[in-house]
Motif scaffolding. Structure first.
Motif, PDB file in Angstrom:
ATOM      1  N   ASN A 192      -4.937   6.617   9.222  1.00  0.00           N
ATOM      2  CA  ASN A 192      -4.683   5.252   8.757  1.00  0.00           C
ATOM      3  C   ASN A 192      -3.695   5.191   7.595  1.00  0.00           C
ATOM      4  N   VAL A 193      -3.535   6.296   6.845  1.00  0.00           N
ATOM      5  CA  VAL A 193      -2.626   6.252   5.698  1.00  0.00           C
ATOM      6  C   VAL A 193      -1.170   6.368   6.126  1.00  0.00           C
ATOM      7  N   ALA A 194      -0.919   6.688   7.397  1.00  0.00           N
ATOM      8  CA  ALA A 194       0.467   6.810   7.864  1.00  0.00           C
ATOM      9  C   ALA A 194       1.233   5.502   7.704  1.00  0.00           C
ATOM     10  N   LYS A 195       0.530   4.354   7.805  1.00  0.00           N
ATOM     11  CA  LYS A 195       1.226   3.071   7.662  1.00  0.00           C
ATOM     12  C   LYS A 195       1.767   2.870   6.255  1.00  0.00           C
ATOM     13  N   TYR A 196       1.255   3.649   5.300  1.00  0.00           N
ATOM     14  CA  TYR A 196       1.779   3.602   3.932  1.00  0.00           C
ATOM     15  C   TYR A 196       2.833   4.688   3.703  1.00  0.00           C
ATOM     16  N   GLY A 197       3.222   5.403   4.778  1.00  0.00           N
ATOM     17  CA  GLY A 197       4.195   6.481   4.644  1.00  0.00           C
ATOM     18  C   GLY A 197       3.608   7.736   4.062  1.00  0.00           C
ATOM     19  N   LEU A 198       2.297   7.930   4.243  1.00  0.00           N
ATOM     20  CA  LEU A 198       1.597   9.053   3.628  1.00  0.00           C
ATOM     21  C   LEU A 198       0.863   9.891   4.674  1.00  0.00           C
ATOM     22  N   GLU A 199       0.614  11.146   4.320  1.00  0.00           N
ATOM     23  CA  GLU A 199      -0.371  11.969   5.011  1.00  0.00           C
ATOM     24  C   GLU A 199      -1.358  12.443   3.960  1.00  0.00           C
ATOM     25  N   ASN A 200      -2.560  12.793   4.401  1.00  0.00           N
ATOM     26  CA  ASN A 200      -3.584  13.155   3.414  1.00  0.00           C
ATOM     27  C   ASN A 200      -4.539  14.188   3.975  1.00  0.00           C
ATOM     28  N   ALA A 201      -5.365  14.700   3.085  1.00  0.00           N
ATOM     29  CA  ALA A 201      -6.496  15.551   3.457  1.00  0.00           C
ATOM     30  C   ALA A 201      -7.560  15.372   2.393  1.00  0.00           C
ATOM     31  N   LEU A 202      -8.820  15.401   2.794  1.00  0.00           N
ATOM     32  CA  LEU A 202      -9.941  15.236   1.873  1.00  0.00           C
ATOM     33  C   LEU A 202     -10.872  16.430   1.954  1.00  0.00           C
ATOM     34  N   LEU A 203     -11.372  16.815   0.767  1.00  0.00           N
ATOM     35  CA  LEU A 203     -12.338  17.909   0.664  1.00  0.00           C
ATOM     36  C   LEU A 203     -13.533  17.390  -0.125  1.00  0.00           C
ATOM     37  N   PRO A 204     -14.760  17.486   0.406  1.00  0.00           N
ATOM     38  CA  PRO A 204     -15.925  17.061  -0.373  1.00  0.00           C
ATOM     39  C   PRO A 204     -16.292  18.098  -1.439  1.00  0.00           C
ATOM     40  N   VAL A 205     -16.495  17.612  -2.655  1.00  0.00           N
ATOM     41  CA  VAL A 205     -17.060  18.411  -3.742  1.00  0.00           C
ATOM     42  C   VAL A 205     -18.451  17.822  -3.967  1.00  0.00           C
ATOM     43  N   ASP A 206     -19.444  18.392  -3.305  1.00  0.00           N
ATOM     44  CA  ASP A 206     -20.754  17.756  -3.180  1.00  0.00           C
ATOM     45  C   ASP A 206     -20.539  16.360  -2.584  1.00  0.00           C
ATOM     46  N   THR A 207     -20.875  15.280  -3.292  1.00  0.00           N
ATOM     47  CA  THR A 207     -20.724  13.943  -2.710  1.00  0.00           C
ATOM     48  C   THR A 207     -19.506  13.191  -3.244  1.00  0.00           C
ATOM     49  N   ILE A 208     -18.666  13.850  -4.046  1.00  0.00           N
ATOM     50  CA  ILE A 208     -17.411  13.252  -4.509  1.00  0.00           C
ATOM     51  C   ILE A 208     -16.269  13.841  -3.683  1.00  0.00           C
ATOM     52  N   MET A 209     -15.386  12.983  -3.190  1.00  0.00           N
ATOM     53  CA  MET A 209     -14.253  13.444  -2.400  1.00  0.00           C
ATOM     54  C   MET A 209     -13.073  13.791  -3.308  1.00  0.00           C
ATOM     55  N   LEU A 210     -12.411  14.885  -2.991  1.00  0.00           N
ATOM     56  CA  LEU A 210     -11.145  15.227  -3.623  1.00  0.00           C
ATOM     57  C   LEU A 210     -10.079  15.105  -2.541  1.00  0.00           C
ATOM     58  N   GLU A 211      -9.161  14.174  -2.744  1.00  0.00           N
ATOM     59  CA  GLU A 211      -8.127  13.870  -1.753  1.00  0.00           C
ATOM     60  C   GLU A 211      -6.760  14.228  -2.328  1.00  0.00           C
ATOM     61  N   VAL A 212      -5.878  14.694  -1.463  1.00  0.00           N
ATOM     62  CA  VAL A 212      -4.465  14.842  -1.819  1.00  0.00           C
ATOM     63  C   VAL A 212      -3.662  14.033  -0.810  1.00  0.00           C
ATOM     64  N   VAL A 213      -2.745  13.214  -1.315  1.00  0.00           N
ATOM     65  CA  VAL A 213      -1.825  12.473  -0.450  1.00  0.00           C
ATOM     66  C   VAL A 213      -0.405  12.952  -0.724  1.00  0.00           C
ATOM     67  N   ALA A 214       0.434  12.883   0.298  1.00  0.00           N
ATOM     68  CA  ALA A 214       1.838  13.267   0.161  1.00  0.00           C
ATOM     69  C   ALA A 214       2.690  12.298   0.983  1.00  0.00           C
ATOM     70  N   PRO A 215       3.806  11.827   0.426  1.00  0.00           N
ATOM     71  CA  PRO A 215       4.688  10.935   1.193  1.00  0.00           C
ATOM     72  C   PRO A 215       5.490  11.717   2.229  1.00  0.00           C
ATOM     73  N   PHE A 216       5.686  11.123   3.419  1.00  0.00           N
ATOM     74  CA  PHE A 216       6.537  11.786   4.405  1.00  0.00           C
ATOM     75  C   PHE A 216       7.797  10.979   4.683  1.00  0.00           C
ATOM     76  N   LYS A 217       7.981   9.876   3.930  1.00  0.00           N
ATOM     77  CA  LYS A 217       9.218   9.109   4.025  1.00  0.00           C
ATOM     78  C   LYS A 217       9.486   8.475   2.661  1.00  0.00           C
ATOM     79  N   GLY A 218      10.681   7.940   2.496  1.00  0.00           N
ATOM     80  CA  GLY A 218      11.063   7.348   1.221  1.00  0.00           C
ATOM     81  C   GLY A 218      10.446   5.973   1.013  1.00  0.00           C
ATOM     82  N   GLY A 219      10.455   5.515  -0.237  1.00  0.00           N
ATOM     83  CA  GLY A 219      10.046   4.151  -0.556  1.00  0.00           C
ATOM     84  C   GLY A 219       8.552   3.932  -0.639  1.00  0.00           C
ATOM     85  N   THR A 220       7.754   5.001  -0.738  1.00  0.00           N
ATOM     86  CA  THR A 220       6.304   4.832  -0.836  1.00  0.00           C
ATOM     87  C   THR A 220       5.877   4.697  -2.294  1.00  0.00           C
ATOM     88  N   THR A 221       4.727   4.066  -2.502  1.00  0.00           N
ATOM     89  CA  THR A 221       4.166   3.973  -3.857  1.00  0.00           C
ATOM     90  C   THR A 221       3.885   5.355  -4.410  1.00  0.00           C
TER      91      THR A 221
END
Length: 249
Positions: free
Chosen positions: A38-67
């Motif tokens: 779903n994050v592709a519509k924002y020009g992003l790709e992501n991955a999430l890793l659970p640290v117990d019940t808190i998520m640690l996410e990394v996002v990266a832009p794959f095109k220009g003009g993203t927030t």
């Protein structure tokens, strides 16, 4: 429903997901639970890793003009991107923030998940998001952004918890009070916001950024050794990864 506020997710931003995600997973003994298309519509790709019940996410832009891309350009890649909280009523939290002059940047409505993202310029230091998943107030319940079975990917043999987030500012007390008003938590005498599952510490520094994450681990020495093996510069019990300082204890 009784009011509540918990840290649900920390989002970091990187120019590319590799090798940040694999480095975090291998050094910290964590497992990727989901990559959200779903994050592709924002020009992003992501991955999430659970640290117990808190998520640690990394996002990266794959095109220009993203927030996220503009955030990297503005900060030089230093600082965490988002602090995401689960609560009883995201819309009410958003209205409260709006009344303070903090604008809503985006509303995400993918039933049963509903999220309200606030404008980072008004929040200062990082994005704030409030969200709620209908019928899932159990902390081990459904959380759609982390995928259908995120609970099965919790690993605790190396990293046991994400315990604290450092927020840096030339005026740490002022930033603590500002975030406290937005989140609905009064800062204590040490300029800390204490949530049921994590603490936000506000520390002195040049710019306003989310500067560090603190983790409770089974064996700090082995984690630091793994970070050195990846070529990261380790100082004391800290190393820099994904734009923030990882601190282990």
């Amino acid at each position: 429903m009784a009011p509540y506020m918990r840290l649900r997710q920390i989002c970091l931003v990187a120019p590319q997901l590799a090798p940040v995600i694999s480095d975090i997973a291998e050094i910290m003994g964590l497992a990727v639970c989901y990559r959200d298309g779903n994050v592709a519509k924002y020009g992003l790709e992501n991955a999430l890793l659970p640290v117990d019940t808190i998520m640690l996410e990394v996002v990266a832009p794959f095109k220009g003009g993203t927030t996220a891309g503009r955030f990297i350009e503005k900060t030089g890649g230093r600082g965490g991107y988002m602090a995401i909280f689960c609560c009883d009523d995201p819309d009410e939290r958003g209205r409260h923030a709006n009344a303070m002059g903090v604008r809503t940047a985006n509303v995400i409505d993918h039933a049963p998940y509903h999220g309200v993202q606030l404008h980072p310029r008004d929040c200062r230091a990082a994005f704030i998001e409030f969200n709620h998943t209908e019928g899932s107030d159990d902390i081990l319940g459904a959380y759609p952004p982390a995928g259908p079975d995120w609970q099965n990917f919790i690993r605790k043999d190396v990293t046991q918890a994400l315990t604290a987030v450092d927020m840096q500012s030339p005026d740490p007390r002022g930033l603590a009070e500002h975030w406290g008003r937005i989140i609905g938590v009064v800062p204590d005498g040490d300029a800390e916001l204490r949530l049921p599952n994590a603490t936000f510490r506000f520390v002195k520094g040049e710019g306003e950024i989310m500067s560090a994450l603190e983790f409770r681990v089974a064996d700090a020495a082995s984690v630091l050794h793994a970070a050195k093996a990846k070529g990261l510069a380790v100082a004391g019990n800290e190393f820099l990864l994904g734009g923030v300082t990882f601190r282990v204890s």
